[in-house]
Write an enzyme that holds these catalytic residues in place. Structure first.
Site, PDB file in Angstrom:
ATOM      1  N   CYS A 100       0.861  -1.188   0.000  1.00 28.45           N
ATOM      2  CA  CYS A 100       0.000   0.000   0.000  1.00 28.45           C
ATOM      3  C   CYS A 100       0.893   1.231   0.000  1.00 28.45           C
ATOM      4  CB  CYS A 100      -0.980  -0.022   1.185  1.00 28.45           C
ATOM      5  SG  CYS A 100      -0.196  -0.029   2.809  1.00 28.45           S
ATOM      6  N   ASP A 128      -8.143   3.945   0.891  1.00 24.16           N
ATOM      7  CA  ASP A 128      -7.213   4.356   1.936  1.00 24.16           C
ATOM      8  C   ASP A 128      -7.997   4.825   3.162  1.00 24.16           C
ATOM      9  OD1 ASP A 128      -5.339   5.554   3.500  1.00 24.16           O
ATOM     10  OD2 ASP A 128      -4.473   6.785   1.900  1.00 24.16           O
ATOM     11  N   ASN A 154       2.228   1.419   4.404  1.00 21.65           N
ATOM     12  CA  ASN A 154       2.527   0.143   5.091  1.00 21.65           C
ATOM     13  C   ASN A 154       2.183   0.201   6.586  1.00 21.65           C
ATOM     14  OD1 ASN A 154       5.409  -2.041   5.669  1.00 21.65           O
ATOM     15  ND2 ASN A 154       3.342  -2.603   5.194  1.00 21.65           N
ATOM     16  N   CYS A 182      -1.552   0.683   7.335  1.00 21.47           N
ATOM     17  CA  CYS A 182      -3.000   0.395   7.426  1.00 21.47           C
ATOM     18  C   CYS A 182      -3.381  -0.831   6.587  1.00 21.47           C
ATOM     19  CB  CYS A 182      -3.832   1.592   6.981  1.00 21.47           C
ATOM     20  SG  CYS A 182      -3.573   3.084   7.963  1.00 21.47           S
ATOM     21  N   ARG A 183      -3.434  -0.674   5.273  1.00 18.81           N
ATOM     22  CA  ARG A 183      -4.013  -1.728   4.432  1.00 18.81           C
ATOM     23  C   ARG A 183      -3.112  -2.940   4.255  1.00 18.81           C
ATOM     24  NH1 ARG A 183      -5.151   2.262  -0.363  1.00 18.81           N
ATOM     25  NH2 ARG A 183      -3.271   3.117   0.615  1.00 18.81           N
ATOM     26  N   SER A 184      -1.837  -2.728   3.915  1.00 14.09           N
ATOM     27  CA  SER A 184      -1.006  -3.913   3.627  1.00 14.09           C
ATOM     28  C   SER A 184      -0.653  -4.728   4.877  1.00 14.09           C
ATOM     29  CB  SER A 184       0.232  -3.550   2.800  1.00 14.09           C
ATOM     30  OG  SER A 184       1.070  -2.641   3.458  1.00 14.09           O
TER      31      SER A 184
HETATM   32  P1  4NP Z   1      -1.837   2.769   4.077  1.00 12.22           P
HETATM   33  O1  4NP Z   1      -2.503   4.104   4.637  1.00 12.22           O
HETATM   34  O2  4NP Z   1      -1.260   3.117   2.721  1.00 12.22           O
HETATM   35  O3  4NP Z   1      -2.988   1.826   3.980  1.00 12.22           O
HETATM   36  O4  4NP Z   1      -0.787   2.353   5.084  1.00 12.22           O
HETATM   37  C1  4NP Z   1      -1.836   5.336   4.708  1.00 12.22           C
HETATM   38  C2  4NP Z   1      -0.994   5.593   5.768  1.00 12.22           C
HETATM   39  C3  4NP Z   1      -0.370   6.822   5.850  1.00 12.22           C
HETATM   40  C4  4NP Z   1      -0.600   7.775   4.874  1.00 12.22           C
HETATM   41  C5  4NP Z   1      -1.428   7.512   3.818  1.00 12.22           C
HETATM   42  C6  4NP Z   1      -2.052   6.268   3.729  1.00 12.22           C
HETATM   43  N1  4NP Z   1       0.027   9.052   4.981  1.00 12.22           N
HETATM   44  O5  4NP Z   1      -0.279   9.922   4.160  1.00 12.22           O
HETATM   45  O6  4NP Z   1       0.846   9.251   5.886  1.00 12.22           O
END
Ligand code: 4NP
Length: 162
Positions: free
Chosen positions: A10, A128, A13, A15-17
């Site tokens: 993602c 996201d 790294n 939340c989703r992955s």
């Molecule tokens: P992820 O979510 O890609 O599912 O881990 C996010 C975590 C942090 C951010 C964006 C998406 N950020 O902008 O910091």
């Protein structure tokens, strides 16, 4: 038995992955699926490298009895050699991975996770959840759970063919 090496990717790294990694590890640990799979996760961005998964993802994992750990790492070009299947959480991550793929063979290992979600329809992204509330994490878990079921079926079928 040959090992299939899988990496979920993602943006951050956190939340989703890591959610996909934890759900897949849980299924592999508690179900007799007849496949051997090594699972990791990574982000296309580097903002959260070294951070644990987001507390909201960890809370939802706990609610579902799923262990979630690890720290964030950034996906690098060298990682294409380390994985057989690379699962992008959304189209932006897919494009980011395609841009750095060193060969057509490496690019061919990249898929969208929701290719394996029977309920995806035209909706190819795991949204996201970072800037939303905890409800978004519940949706992500449900979506990823369905997709991981399809992915495990795919890995088992590929194994049977090969
Ligand atoms: P992820 O979510 O890609 O599912 O881990 C996010 C975590 C942090 C951010 C964006 C998406 N950020 O902008 O910091």
């Amino acid at each position: 038995m040959a090992v299939t090496r899988v990496c979920f990717v993602c943006l951050g790294n956190i939340c989703r992955s890591p959610t996909a990694e934890a759900i897949m590890e849980h299924r592999l640990q508690f179900e007799d699926l007849g496949v051997e799979v090594q699972v990791e996760s990574a982000g296309t961005g580097d903002w959260h490298v070294g951070h644990p998964p987001d507390a909201r993802a960890r809370d939802e994992a706990t609610r579902r009895g799923i262990a979630m750990g690890g720290v964030a790492q950034q996906f690098t070009v060298a990682d294409f050699d380390r994985f057989d299947l690379i699962l992008a959480m959304d189209s932006a991550n897919l494009e980011a991975l395609r841009r750095i793929a060193p060969t057509p063979e490496a690019a061919a290992t990249i898929h969208l996770l929701r290719e394996f979600d029977p309920l995806a329809g035209d909706d190819v992204d795991v949204p996201d959840p970072y800037f939303g509330g905890s409800r978004g994490f519940v949706e992500v878990f449900d979506m990823v759970d369905r997709s991981v079921t399809g992915l495990l079926d795919h890995i088992a079928a590929a194994r049977a063919d090969g």
